[in-house]
Design an enzyme around this catalytic site. Structure first.
Site, mmCIF file in Angstrom:
data_model
loop_
_atom_site.group_PDB
_atom_site.id
_atom_site.type_symbol
_atom_site.label_atom_id
_atom_site.label_comp_id
_atom_site.label_asym_id
_atom_site.label_seq_id
_atom_site.Cartn_x
_atom_site.Cartn_y
_atom_site.Cartn_z
ATOM 1 N N ASN A 208 0.837 -1.213 -0.002
ATOM 2 C CA ASN A 208 0.005 0.056 -0.096
ATOM 3 C C ASN A 208 0.924 1.202 0.040
ATOM 4 O O ASN A 208 1.509 1.806 0.804
ATOM 5 C CB ASN A 208 -0.772 0.152 1.260
ATOM 6 C CG ASN A 208 -1.858 1.205 1.238
ATOM 7 O OD1 ASN A 208 -1.883 2.081 0.548
ATOM 8 N ND2 ASN A 208 -2.249 1.263 2.544
ATOM 9 N N TRP A 209 1.049 1.922 -1.130
ATOM 10 C CA TRP A 209 1.842 3.017 -1.203
ATOM 11 C C TRP A 209 1.283 4.181 -0.732
ATOM 12 O O TRP A 209 1.995 5.351 -0.582
ATOM 13 C CB TRP A 209 1.993 3.238 -2.771
ATOM 14 C CG TRP A 209 3.029 2.354 -3.554
ATOM 15 C CD1 TRP A 209 3.417 1.122 -2.867
ATOM 16 C CD2 TRP A 209 3.063 2.195 -4.879
ATOM 17 N NE1 TRP A 209 3.886 0.113 -4.012
ATOM 18 C CE2 TRP A 209 3.934 1.101 -4.941
ATOM 19 C CE3 TRP A 209 3.284 3.355 -5.719
ATOM 20 C CZ2 TRP A 209 4.563 0.684 -6.284
ATOM 21 C CZ3 TRP A 209 3.633 3.006 -7.024
ATOM 22 C CH2 TRP A 209 4.537 1.589 -7.285
ATOM 23 N N LYS A 210 0.061 4.110 -0.108
ATOM 24 C CA LYS A 210 -0.850 5.516 0.182
ATOM 25 C C LYS A 210 -0.342 6.790 -0.507
ATOM 26 O O LYS A 210 -0.414 6.537 -1.712
ATOM 27 C CB LYS A 210 -0.220 5.719 1.735
ATOM 28 C CG LYS A 210 -0.023 4.327 2.672
ATOM 29 C CD LYS A 210 0.136 4.624 4.072
ATOM 30 C CE LYS A 210 0.216 3.626 4.663
ATOM 31 N NZ LYS A 210 0.147 3.461 6.255
ATOM 32 N N SER B 95 3.642 -2.092 10.330
ATOM 33 C CA SER B 95 4.953 -2.062 10.551
ATOM 34 C C SER B 95 5.690 -3.370 10.079
ATOM 35 O O SER B 95 6.768 -3.812 10.675
ATOM 36 C CB SER B 95 5.356 -1.814 11.728
ATOM 37 O OG SER B 95 4.927 -0.416 12.194
ATOM 38 N N GLU C 50 -5.138 -5.227 10.502
ATOM 39 C CA GLU C 50 -4.245 -4.275 10.906
ATOM 40 C C GLU C 50 -4.387 -3.343 11.943
ATOM 41 O O GLU C 50 -5.091 -2.672 12.109
ATOM 42 C CB GLU C 50 -4.247 -3.167 9.582
ATOM 43 C CG GLU C 50 -4.057 -3.912 8.113
ATOM 44 C CD GLU C 50 -3.328 -2.773 7.338
ATOM 45 O OE1 GLU C 50 -2.095 -2.776 6.675
ATOM 46 O OE2 GLU C 50 -3.961 -1.802 7.085
ATOM 47 N N GLY D 134 2.660 2.247 10.519
ATOM 48 C CA GLY D 134 3.327 3.398 10.681
ATOM 49 C C GLY D 134 4.012 3.880 11.631
ATOM 50 O O GLY D 134 4.688 4.674 11.580
ATOM 51 N N GLY E 123 2.770 -1.259 4.355
ATOM 52 C CA GLY E 123 2.785 0.184 3.781
ATOM 53 C C GLY E 123 4.063 0.865 3.720
ATOM 54 O O GLY E 123 4.587 0.619 2.595
ATOM 55 N N GLY E 124 4.576 1.190 4.709
ATOM 56 C CA GLY E 124 6.137 1.946 4.611
ATOM 57 C C GLY E 124 7.180 1.085 3.593
ATOM 58 O O GLY E 124 7.907 1.712 2.624
ATOM 59 N N HIS F 239 -9.323 0.919 4.865
ATOM 60 C CA HIS F 239 -8.240 0.944 5.631
ATOM 61 C C HIS F 239 -8.286 2.077 6.891
ATOM 62 O O HIS F 239 -9.211 2.814 6.784
ATOM 63 C CB HIS F 239 -7.193 1.544 4.472
ATOM 64 C CG HIS F 239 -5.837 1.587 5.179
ATOM 65 N ND1 HIS F 239 -5.261 2.563 6.016
ATOM 66 C CD2 HIS F 239 -4.765 0.791 5.046
ATOM 67 C CE1 HIS F 239 -4.131 2.293 6.204
ATOM 68 N NE2 HIS F 239 -3.703 1.151 5.648
ATOM 69 N N GLU G 39 -6.590 4.347 7.979
ATOM 70 C CA GLU G 39 -6.539 5.747 7.996
ATOM 71 C C GLU G 39 -7.824 6.294 7.051
ATOM 72 O O GLU G 39 -8.472 7.467 7.401
ATOM 73 C CB GLU G 39 -5.417 5.857 6.739
ATOM 74 C CG GLU G 39 -4.172 5.946 7.264
ATOM 75 C CD GLU G 39 -3.032 5.233 6.635
ATOM 76 O OE1 GLU G 39 -2.863 5.317 5.482
ATOM 77 O OE2 GLU G 39 -1.996 4.754 7.522
HETATM 78 C C1 PEP Z 1 -0.644 -0.053 5.806
HETATM 79 O O1 PEP Z 1 -0.594 0.972 5.200
HETATM 80 O O2 PEP Z 1 -1.602 -0.831 5.533
HETATM 81 C C2 PEP Z 1 0.399 -0.436 6.667
HETATM 82 C C3 PEP Z 1 0.506 -1.489 7.166
HETATM 83 O O3 PEP Z 1 1.463 0.401 6.773
HETATM 84 P P1 PEP Z 1 2.942 0.213 7.625
HETATM 85 O O4 PEP Z 1 3.181 -1.226 6.926
HETATM 86 O O5 PEP Z 1 3.598 1.469 7.132
HETATM 87 O O6 PEP Z 1 2.682 0.060 9.011
#
Ligand code: PEP
Length: 253
Positions: A9-11, A215, A169, A175, A236-237, A97, A99
């Site tokens: 997930n590049w957000k 994470s 999640e 994050g 994500g990151g 998600h 966010e």
């Molecule tokens: C996400 O955005 O779904 C996520 C899990 O982010 P991160 O891996 O950065 O915690």
């Protein structure tokens, strides 16, 4: 046997050049891996979907969107329909998600409409559920996850269930660098499978993939994936770095 699935997930990150370069790097370095032992998807921002789809079209990497609107067309300024996402090459769409739930105020009811609309239009939803830190500390994880799951899948017939991927999640892990332990992840993943078992046929539920997200890094992907009910990872990151994302894909495969 559930086939592992890793989605990035590049957000709201990358631009047209760096997004294409990232997609090309992941595609090149997973040749032979993606499509064999593991399914892989990348989820760029809406405006780069077509560019990224073109960059990976000769690979086994699928493209997903980070959100969708449930109405098919009309006066919904700023929104994007299922058919539009299909038109630019999407296979998957992330729904609910954290966010979108907690920053943009999306309700369970809206998320459920998105899940149903996605499947009806031929997209595969990745439905995200997960508790806030204060909910975990207050002993509410089971209650929150169960209620998000039931609401998110409301009105979804058994025939449509195989189209759904779930993602646990925990919001406190997204994050923050604070990953859930493999045991914490397994505990909630098995709860999710139990709750689904109360809603749908057991054999269908056994086939469902439940991803962990929060994470995920190359250093923890393997131990998370070794848990019985962790069938993949939503990243994500670390999905913004081709080296890290490819390491995570290899750990899942
Ligand atoms: C996400 O955005 O779904 C996520 C899990 O982010 P991160 O891996 O950065 O915690």
């Amino acid at each position: 046997m559930r086939r592992p699935f890793v989605a990035g997930n590049w957000k709201m990150n990358t631009d047209s050049r760096s997004g294409v370069a990232l997609a090309e790097a992941v595609a090149a370095r997973t040749t032979g891996l993606a499509g064999q032992g593991v399914d892989v998807a990348v989820c760029p921002p809406f405006v780069y979907l077509k560019l990224v789809f073109d960059a990976v079209r000769n690979s086994r990497i699928a493209v997903g969107a980070q959100d969708v609107y449930f109405e098919p067309k009309g006066a919904f300024t700023g929104e994007i329909s299922v058919a539009m996402l299909k038109d630019v090459g999407c296979t998957y769409v992330i729904c609910g998600h954290s966010e979108r739930r907690h920053v943009l105020g999306e309700s369970d009811e809206i998320i459920n409409k998105k899940v149903n609309a996605a499947i009806s239009g031929g997209l595969l939803p990745i439905l995200c559920v997960g508790e806030l830190l204060e909910q975990r500390q207050g002993g509410l994880t089971e209650q929150v996850v169960t209620s998000q799951l039931k609401a998110g899948l409301a009105n979804l017939s058994a025939e449509k269930l195989p189209a759904v991927t779930l993602a646990y999640e925990p919001v406190w892990a997204i994050g923050t660098g604070q990953t859930a332990s493999p045991e914490q992840a397994q505990e909630v993943h098995s709860l999710i499978r139990r709750v689904l078992g109360g809603m749908y046929d057991g054999a269908a539920v056994e086939q469902m993939r439940i991803l962990y997200g929060g994470s995920v890094k190359p250093s923890n992907a393997g131990s998370l994936m070794r848990q019985e009910d962790v069938d993949g990872l939503l990243v994500g990151g670390a999905s913004l770095n081709a080296d890290d994302f490819v390491e995570i894909i290899k750990a899942a495969a």
